[in-house]
Design a protein around this motif. Structure first.
Motif, short mmCIF file in Angstrom:
data_model
loop_
_atom_site.label_atom_id
_atom_site.label_comp_id
_atom_site.label_asym_id
_atom_site.label_seq_id
_atom_site.Cartn_x
_atom_site.Cartn_y
_atom_site.Cartn_z
N GLN A 266 0.74 -1.30 -0.07
CA GLN A 266 -0.01 -0.03 0.16
C GLN A 266 0.97 1.19 -0.05
OE1 GLN A 266 -3.30 -0.17 2.84
NE2 GLN A 266 -3.86 2.13 2.62
N HIS A 267 2.08 1.05 0.60
CA HIS A 267 3.10 2.25 0.64
C HIS A 267 4.30 1.74 0.72
CE1 HIS A 267 -0.36 4.85 1.93
NE2 HIS A 267 -0.72 3.82 2.91
N ILE A 268 5.25 2.68 -0.07
CA ILE A 268 6.75 2.42 -0.25
C ILE A 268 7.36 3.58 0.21
CG2 ILE A 268 8.76 1.88 -1.63
CD1 ILE A 268 6.93 0.16 -3.48
N VAL A 269 8.17 3.34 1.19
CA VAL A 269 8.82 4.65 1.66
C VAL A 269 10.44 4.50 1.52
CG1 VAL A 269 6.91 5.52 3.04
CG2 VAL A 269 8.61 3.88 4.23
N PHE A 288 14.69 1.69 -9.58
CA PHE A 288 13.94 1.49 -8.44
C PHE A 288 12.43 2.12 -8.77
CE2 PHE A 288 12.07 3.64 -4.58
CZ PHE A 288 11.69 2.59 -3.97
N ILE A 289 12.35 3.54 -9.14
CA ILE A 289 11.25 4.20 -9.24
C ILE A 289 10.51 3.49 -10.73
CG2 ILE A 289 10.21 6.45 -10.32
CD1 ILE A 289 12.59 7.80 -8.54
N SER A 290 11.07 3.16 -11.76
CA SER A 290 10.31 2.51 -12.89
C SER A 290 9.88 1.06 -12.45
CB SER A 290 11.41 2.32 -14.01
OG SER A 290 12.43 1.29 -13.73
N GLN A 291 10.20 0.52 -11.33
CA GLN A 291 9.59 -0.62 -11.10
C GLN A 291 8.69 -0.64 -9.90
OE1 GLN A 291 13.19 -2.74 -10.06
NE2 GLN A 291 13.48 -3.75 -12.28
N CYS A 292 8.51 0.46 -9.38
CA CYS A 292 7.66 0.62 -8.23
C CYS A 292 6.20 0.23 -8.55
CB CYS A 292 7.72 2.08 -7.41
SG CYS A 292 8.99 1.92 -6.12
N LYS A 293 5.85 0.63 -9.72
CA LYS A 293 4.15 0.41 -9.99
C LYS A 293 4.15 -0.81 -9.95
CE LYS A 293 3.67 2.62 -13.92
NZ LYS A 293 2.96 3.24 -15.05
N GLN A 294 4.87 -1.98 -10.18
CA GLN A 294 4.52 -3.51 -10.32
C GLN A 294 4.40 -3.80 -8.78
OE1 GLN A 294 7.74 -5.30 -12.49
NE2 GLN A 294 8.15 -3.51 -13.64
N HIS A 295 4.79 -2.96 -7.66
CA HIS A 295 4.86 -3.45 -6.37
C HIS A 295 3.96 -2.62 -5.59
CE1 HIS A 295 7.94 -6.28 -6.98
NE2 HIS A 295 8.56 -5.35 -7.85
N GLY A 299 -3.90 2.57 -5.77
CA GLY A 299 -4.06 3.78 -4.64
C GLY A 299 -3.00 4.05 -3.91
N GLY A 300 -1.92 2.89 -4.31
CA GLY A 300 -0.76 3.12 -3.35
C GLY A 300 0.30 4.06 -3.92
N THR A 301 1.09 4.46 -2.61
CA THR A 301 2.03 5.57 -2.81
C THR A 301 3.30 5.29 -2.49
OG1 THR A 301 1.85 5.95 -0.40
CG2 THR A 301 0.10 7.19 -1.70
N TYR A 335 9.15 13.84 -2.11
CA TYR A 335 8.09 13.70 -3.31
C TYR A 335 7.25 12.54 -3.04
CZ TYR A 335 11.78 16.45 -6.12
OH TYR A 335 12.47 17.40 -6.54
N GLN A 336 5.91 12.56 -3.50
CA GLN A 336 4.88 11.37 -3.49
C GLN A 336 4.56 11.38 -4.82
OE1 GLN A 336 0.91 11.08 -1.40
NE2 GLN A 336 2.66 10.68 0.22
N SER A 337 4.44 9.78 -5.24
CA SER A 337 3.50 9.73 -6.17
C SER A 337 2.60 8.50 -6.17
CB SER A 337 4.44 8.95 -7.42
OG SER A 337 5.25 10.16 -8.07
N LYS A 338 1.36 8.70 -6.50
CA LYS A 338 0.31 7.46 -6.65
C LYS A 338 0.05 6.70 -7.66
CE LYS A 338 -3.09 8.74 -3.51
NZ LYS A 338 -4.31 9.34 -2.72
N PHE A 339 -0.14 5.34 -7.34
CA PHE A 339 -0.40 4.63 -8.65
C PHE A 339 -2.04 4.49 -8.58
CE2 PHE A 339 -0.82 -0.26 -9.80
CZ PHE A 339 -0.47 -0.04 -11.17
N SER A 340 -2.37 4.83 -9.76
CA SER A 340 -4.02 4.81 -10.03
C SER A 340 -4.31 3.63 -10.80
CB SER A 340 -4.24 6.02 -10.68
OG SER A 340 -3.51 6.12 -11.84
N GLY A 341 -3.37 2.66 -10.85
CA GLY A 341 -3.84 1.36 -11.70
C GLY A 341 -4.75 0.54 -11.02
#
Length: 341
Positions: A266-269, A288-295, A299-301, A335-341
């Motif tokens: 749900q969250h990666i910090v 790392f950033i490019s792979q984060c969406k897969q994990h 709605g995860g951040t 910075y924070q990004s949210k995965f909307s997938g």
């Protein structure tokens, strides 16, 4: 590809006699070169990427501690980033030496090895420069068998930090060689202040270091399911010790980057690394950033802190299609990004 330190080692190949132990080498093609040269070598390392690169060695002791009953005729230590880690590693080597063991050190001129003679003398040891090339130095070290250094245990340290507006105290464990050993760095302190959204679910503390972020989050929100990963065995061992000291539950893994066997979070910090050895290596954080969406769950951040001059915002926008600046202070940005997938 060979780092300059490895190139200098190969230039002094004749010094590698009998059973050879390489200590904290670089993650490059040195293993293949030594195999071609017929060198009987093993490896002791605390870096998961190095362990993978040297999987063809006779033995690879990949752990915070060197635990083996084997003795070695030649030991080559790649000079570490911190003098504190040098003392720690030399103490670990005492058990694998015999009377006639030869010890060599190799390191980048900019990495502190120029002061080895004076530093060794403080331990009652003698360092003698043998070669100088590739902007690196090659030393022989004598006296360690007769005067072994005492093995070091975890240092225990205390800190106070603001996490989501609440002041928290933490006692934590750290070994020499862990990022910002024994201290709370300014970047991590700023990141902690912006983690009020982390309240439930699976949470990953990536590049966990001594486990400060994960432990404070778990103290603040006991219901979270904590995971912590780091490429460095010294860090993973320190995080495990920090969680145990504070009677906290969490899964700690020593691994290189994000792997397929990790769950979705749900969250990666993170306060991500941007160096490989002494050199700036932005590819670590970019991958790392490019792979984060897969994990991340929907709605995860991903929330991270970075030096303000680095292009993290651009990478986050490219990877997620969104990026928000949460805080900026002392040259750091959260910075924070949210995965909307």
């Amino acid at each position: 590809m060979l780092f300059p330190q490895s190139q200098l080692l190969l230039r002094n190949l004749n010094d590698l006699q009998g059973k050879v132990l390489l200590v904290e080498p670089m993650a490059d093609d040195l293993a293949q070169e030594l195999t071609r040269a017929g060198v009987d070598f093993s490896v002791y390392c605390t870096d998961a990427a190095v362990a993978k690169a040297f999987s063809r060695a006779n033995a690879c002791y990949f752990a915070a501690r060197l635990e083996t009953t084997d003795k070695f005729d030649t030991v080559v230590l790649f000079y570490p980033k911190s003098k504190e880690q040098l003392a720690f590693t030399l103490a670990e080597l005492s058990a694998v030496l015999h009377t006639d063991s030869q010890i060599y050190l190799v390191g980048d001129n900019k990495g502190g090895i120029k002061s080895l003679v004076a530093h060794a003398a403080k331990f009652g040891l003698h360092a003698h420069k043998l070669d100088n090339a590739k902007h690196c130095l090659w030393f022989a070290l004598t006296g360690l068998f007769a005067k072994p250094l005492p093995k070091q245990d975890f240092g225990r340290f205390k800190l106070s930090a603001q996490i989501a507006g609440v002041s928290k105290d933490l006692e934590f464990c750290s070994l020499p060689g862990v990022f910002n050993h024994g201290k709370l760095d300014a970047g991590t302190a700023l990141l902690l202040q912006q983690l009020g959204h982390v309240q439930s679910g699976k949470v990953l503390d990536f590049a966990c270091g001594a486990g400060i972020i994960g432990a404070l989050l778990k103290l603040q929100q006991p219901a979270i399911e904590l995971y912590a990963t780091d490429i460095c065995a010294l860090a993973a061992a320190s995080t495990t010790a920090t969680l145990a000291l504070n009677k906290l539950q969490g899964q700690v893994r020593c691994q290189d980057g994000l792997t397929a066997d990790l769950p979705k979070f749900q969250h990666i910090v993170t306060n991500p690394p941007f160096h490989t050895g002494l050199k700036t290596d932005l590819s670590v954080a970019e991958i790392f950033i490019s792979q984060c969406k897969q994990h991340l769950t929907s709605g995860g951040t991903l929330t991270l802190v970075a030096n303000a001059h680095l292009p993290y915002a651009q990478w986050l926008q490219t990877a997620f299609g969104n990026v928000k600046e949460l805080a900026r202070q002392q040259g750091f940005v959260v910075y924070q990004s949210k995965f909307s997938g």
